[in-house]
Design a protein around this motif. Structure first.
Motif, PDB file in Angstrom:
ATOM      1  N   ARG A  72       2.210  -4.641  16.414  1.00 47.82           N
ATOM      2  CA  ARG A  72       1.100  -5.285  16.238  1.00 47.82           C
ATOM      3  C   ARG A  72       0.036  -4.626  15.719  1.00 47.82           C
ATOM      4  O   ARG A  72      -0.758  -4.857  14.877  1.00 47.82           O
ATOM      5  N   ASP A  73      -0.322  -3.225  15.996  1.00 48.14           N
ATOM      6  CA  ASP A  73      -1.208  -2.445  15.544  1.00 48.14           C
ATOM      7  C   ASP A  73      -1.185  -2.253  13.945  1.00 48.14           C
ATOM      8  O   ASP A  73      -2.282  -2.040  13.265  1.00 48.14           O
ATOM      9  N   TYR A  74       0.231  -2.144  13.816  1.00 47.50           N
ATOM     10  CA  TYR A  74       0.685  -1.858  12.038  1.00 47.50           C
ATOM     11  C   TYR A  74       0.013  -2.967  11.136  1.00 47.50           C
ATOM     12  O   TYR A  74      -0.664  -3.068  10.246  1.00 47.50           O
ATOM     13  N   LEU A  75       0.403  -4.296  11.910  1.00 46.42           N
ATOM     14  CA  LEU A  75      -0.186  -5.757  10.893  1.00 46.42           C
ATOM     15  C   LEU A  75      -1.689  -5.678  11.061  1.00 46.42           C
ATOM     16  O   LEU A  75      -2.076  -6.099  10.054  1.00 46.42           O
ATOM     17  N   ASN A  76      -2.244  -5.389  12.362  1.00 49.17           N
ATOM     18  CA  ASN A  76      -3.686  -5.720  12.504  1.00 49.17           C
ATOM     19  C   ASN A  76      -4.416  -4.927  11.572  1.00 49.17           C
ATOM     20  O   ASN A  76      -5.544  -5.154  11.227  1.00 49.17           O
ATOM     21  N   ALA A  77      -3.801  -3.459  11.306  1.00 50.74           N
ATOM     22  CA  ALA A  77      -4.532  -2.617  10.525  1.00 50.74           C
ATOM     23  C   ALA A  77      -4.681  -3.150   9.088  1.00 50.74           C
ATOM     24  O   ALA A  77      -5.256  -2.274   8.059  1.00 50.74           O
ATOM     25  N   GLY A  78      -3.796  -3.943   8.503  1.00 54.69           N
ATOM     26  CA  GLY A  78      -3.695  -4.287   7.295  1.00 54.69           C
ATOM     27  C   GLY A  78      -2.809  -3.445   6.304  1.00 54.69           C
ATOM     28  O   GLY A  78      -3.282  -2.644   5.516  1.00 54.69           O
ATOM     29  N   PRO A  79      -1.457  -3.428   6.441  1.00 56.96           N
ATOM     30  CA  PRO A  79      -0.485  -2.404   5.997  1.00 56.96           C
ATOM     31  C   PRO A  79      -0.284  -3.027   4.611  1.00 56.96           C
ATOM     32  O   PRO A  79      -0.249  -3.932   4.183  1.00 56.96           O
ATOM     33  N   LEU A  80       0.206  -2.087   3.692  1.00 59.78           N
ATOM     34  CA  LEU A  80       0.977  -2.147   2.334  1.00 59.78           C
ATOM     35  C   LEU A  80      -0.130  -2.939   1.588  1.00 59.78           C
ATOM     36  O   LEU A  80       0.114  -3.645   0.620  1.00 59.78           O
ATOM     37  N   GLY A  81      -1.439  -2.619   1.752  1.00 58.49           N
ATOM     38  CA  GLY A  81      -2.452  -3.189   0.864  1.00 58.49           C
ATOM     39  C   GLY A  81      -2.845  -4.581   1.253  1.00 58.49           C
ATOM     40  O   GLY A  81      -3.520  -5.321   0.347  1.00 58.49           O
ATOM     41  N   MET A  82      -2.102  -5.210   2.298  1.00 61.58           N
ATOM     42  CA  MET A  82      -2.549  -6.538   2.914  1.00 61.58           C
ATOM     43  C   MET A  82      -3.780  -6.340   3.555  1.00 61.58           C
ATOM     44  O   MET A  82      -4.190  -5.483   4.077  1.00 61.58           O
TER      45      MET A  82
END
Length: 261
Positions: free
Chosen positions: A68-78
């Protein structure tokens, strides 16, 4: 996605290897599982982005909270991604847990390798340990690669209900997924460096040179007049399978320009 390919080969994930062999898109395949739909790269960029983040984020044991934290932070330039705001996932009380479980179900050979490596952590505490796990040799506090180099875990042991070893930064925790990450990044770097030696030899012959390596990228300086021919040579080199991991299908893509950025 050399790490995905290397992980599939090392973990004997035959279904994913077949996907790579056929030129399939692992991110769309993961997104299809998550959203229970038939998607494509052109029309479903958001869903594919979730599939990409899942494939690249969950392969080394990431749990639902960290995911959740990984996605919410905007990974991989997303941009930051919030699964609870995606209509197709709103029915789930915890969509992050759902996606992590989807990944583990679809990639069960990788999950099984995490479990095997938990046993390896025990074996590495015995000074007489010496056996092969695939192409990795397991000995006391060390994992040896096919190039004769090793991953060294000094004073590795079980402390405070957690495996750990003494790194340059102090005590560092270990678990099956983390050990797999170490192994895959080690093997993939070896693949890149073996190729880089060949690319540099040809570049030097043509009065150019390899400038640097960044993760899975090789940056080369070459005369503009021969970029097309050199690009084809590099393409052929990067597609050659290494002898010590022949089940791993490799591919590459290149950008040509006056600067690297």
């Amino acid at each position: 996605n050399v790490e995905l390919r290397g992980s599939a080969a090392f973990c004997d994930h035959h279904e994913k290897l077949a996907l790579f062999e056929s030129g399939g898109d692992p991110y769309i395949t993961m997104a299809n599982k998550i959203f229970n739909a038939t998607l494509n790269k052109k029309d479903n960029p958001t869903e594919r982005g979730v599939g990409k983040a899942t494939e690249l984020g969950c392969g080394y044991g990431m749990g639902k909270d960290r995911f959740r934290d990984y996605l919410n932070a905007g990974p991989l330039g997303m941009p930051p991604t919030f699964l609870e705001d995606i209509e197709a996932l709103k029915a789930w009380a915890n969509p992050y847990d759902k996606v992590v479980r989807d990944y583990r179900e679809q990639n069960w050979p990788i999950v099984e390798m995490w479990r095997k490596l938990e046993k390896v952590l025990i074996d590495m505490t015995y000074d007489k340990t010496d056996y092969m796990l695939g192409l990795i040799r397991v000995t006391f506090e060390s994992l040896w690669g096919p190039n004769g180099l090793r991953l060294h875990y000094p004073q590795q042991g079980y402390r405070n209900r957690q495996w750990s070893y003494l790194s340059a930064d102090g005590w560092t925790n270990l678990f099956g997924g983390k050990v797999l990450e170490n192994i895959i990044q080690f093997l993939c770097r070896t693949i890149i460096c073996e190729n880089m030696v060949l690319v540099h030899a040809m570049a030097e012959f043509l009065n150019g040179r390899v400038c640097l390596q960044v993760h899975d990228e090789i940056v080369t300086l070459i005369w503009e007049s021969i970029t097309d021919e050199f690009d084809k040579f590099v393409y052929d080199i990067m597609h050659q399978r290494v002898s010590w991991l022949p089940t791993c299908p490799l591919t590459s893509e290149a950008d040509i320009g006056p600067t690297y950025s």
